[in-house]
Design an enzyme around this catalytic site. Sequence first.
Site, PDB file in Angstrom:
ATOM      1  N   ASN A 117     146.367  32.425 -20.707  1.00 14.47           N
ATOM      2  CA  ASN A 117     146.097  32.869 -22.074  1.00 14.47           C
ATOM      3  C   ASN A 117     146.918  34.101 -22.404  1.00 14.47           C
ATOM      4  OD1 ASN A 117     144.382  35.435 -22.919  1.00 14.47           O
ATOM      5  ND2 ASN A 117     143.752  34.894 -20.822  1.00 14.47           N
ATOM      6  N   PHE A 121     143.465  40.164 -27.450  1.00 12.53           N
ATOM      7  CA  PHE A 121     142.272  40.831 -27.996  1.00 12.53           C
ATOM      8  C   PHE A 121     142.008  40.426 -29.453  1.00 12.53           C
ATOM      9  CE2 PHE A 121     142.561  44.857 -25.070  1.00 12.53           C
ATOM     10  CZ  PHE A 121     142.124  44.110 -23.997  1.00 12.53           C
ATOM     11  N   SER A 182     144.147  44.071 -19.356  1.00 13.62           N
ATOM     12  CA  SER A 182     144.675  42.835 -19.938  1.00 13.62           C
ATOM     13  C   SER A 182     146.195  42.907 -19.971  1.00 13.62           C
ATOM     14  CB  SER A 182     144.137  42.643 -21.357  1.00 13.62           C
ATOM     15  OG  SER A 182     144.834  41.586 -22.003  1.00 13.62           O
ATOM     16  N   ASN A 184     148.015  41.280 -22.056  1.00 13.43           N
ATOM     17  CA  ASN A 184     148.459  40.736 -23.335  1.00 13.43           C
ATOM     18  C   ASN A 184     148.486  41.739 -24.483  1.00 13.43           C
ATOM     19  OD1 ASN A 184     148.702  38.086 -22.209  1.00 13.43           O
ATOM     20  ND2 ASN A 184     146.477  37.890 -22.325  1.00 13.43           N
ATOM     21  N   THR A 185     148.215  43.013 -24.195  1.00 17.02           N
ATOM     22  CA  THR A 185     148.353  44.082 -25.177  1.00 17.02           C
ATOM     23  C   THR A 185     149.395  45.055 -24.656  1.00 17.02           C
ATOM     24  OG1 THR A 185     146.072  43.899 -25.965  1.00 17.02           O
ATOM     25  CG2 THR A 185     147.192  45.989 -26.363  1.00 17.02           C
ATOM     26  N   LYS A 223     137.470  47.862 -15.619  1.00 15.73           N
ATOM     27  CA  LYS A 223     137.980  46.533 -15.260  1.00 15.73           C
ATOM     28  C   LYS A 223     139.450  46.642 -14.904  1.00 15.73           C
ATOM     29  CE  LYS A 223     137.958  41.703 -16.733  1.00 15.73           C
ATOM     30  NZ  LYS A 223     137.402  40.748 -17.735  1.00 15.73           N
ATOM     31  N   ASN A 252     140.766  41.194 -13.662  1.00 13.90           N
ATOM     32  CA  ASN A 252     141.246  40.546 -14.876  1.00 13.90           C
ATOM     33  C   ASN A 252     142.204  39.421 -14.494  1.00 13.90           C
ATOM     34  OD1 ASN A 252     141.919  40.170 -17.693  1.00 13.90           O
ATOM     35  ND2 ASN A 252     141.495  42.348 -18.036  1.00 13.90           N
TER      36      ASN A 252
END
Length: 348
Positions: A117, A121, A182, A184-185, A223, A252
């Site tokens: 993925n 967010f 994450s 993805n940011t 996390k 994560n």
Amino acid sequence: MVYRQFSRSVLFKLGGGDPEVAHEQVLRGLGRLGAVPPAVDALARVFGPRTPRTVFGVRFPGAVGLGAGADKDGTALRAWRGLGFGFVEVGTVTRHPQPGNPKPRLRRLVESGAIVNRMGFNNAGADALAATLTRQGPPGVPLGVSIGKSKVTPVEDAVEDYRYSLRALHRFADYFAINVSSPNTPGLRGLQDKEQLGELVGELRREVEALAGELPPTPLLVKIAPDLTDAAVSDVLQVCADHSVAGLIATNTTLGRDGLAPADREVGLAEAGGLSGRPLAERARQVVSFVTAQTGGELPVIGVGGITDADSAARMFDAGASLVQLYTGFIYGGPPLVRAVNRVADSR
């Protein structure tokens, strides 16, 4: 087996086979289920846990939780207890509403029991989640709130971004998960560096203490990514010790692509984003085991990553996890997996 052969095949065809659309349709259906308390109660008797436990001061009816990302905006909040979950983590939520990364951004790798993925967010924002939680009422199990940095917020302003979400959602949360991991940011994982993480966690610790008044402050958890070196994890643990962090969530998604089935390897390598599911299991357990060894088991760990059956759950608990979370495993294994993992947890 029945779930895999029949229910899952039907669910995977929802939304014309688009996994994100299918996920949204399932959430809406679960939202309707949650509006019927007797149905939720009946399901909970089948899938639910039997042995409560207290971790970082919170009493959990069971050790198996729903991981962040599955129900970001609390759409189906009251249904999850019926599917056997002993706690639910909403989010990751950001101060500002944001659409996330361009679609398509979610890919199933079925032979590997995995997902890639790059959601970014996507969520309705902290204020909207607060309104939803007010309207829906308590979920019947402890509620964790995962908070992250808005994409539009510069990294140097991240502390205030996290603090805003914490303030907006403080009255609902049994614990907060500080998501700095994450992939993805842009720039987010840099917040795992010792100096930046120390500043962020220190400010949030002061905030929860001020909001709590004379009551115990809401537990803060960090996390972390599975891609950190042991030295980097040790730095995180030092920050946790310095600022009385209540626990760690490990881990994560990963940027690595090890462990993919041959049929998925070409697609998996071509897809950008974080990998979750069965290929992550070994690394997630290694991180949990390392944290447990480094802290002498004094820092509670929520183990997440690659839990797909009773055996992988047992190994995560054996590595030192106090609680576990499911997301990708739940997509592939459904409520029967939750029940199986609950039985493992009940036996410990």
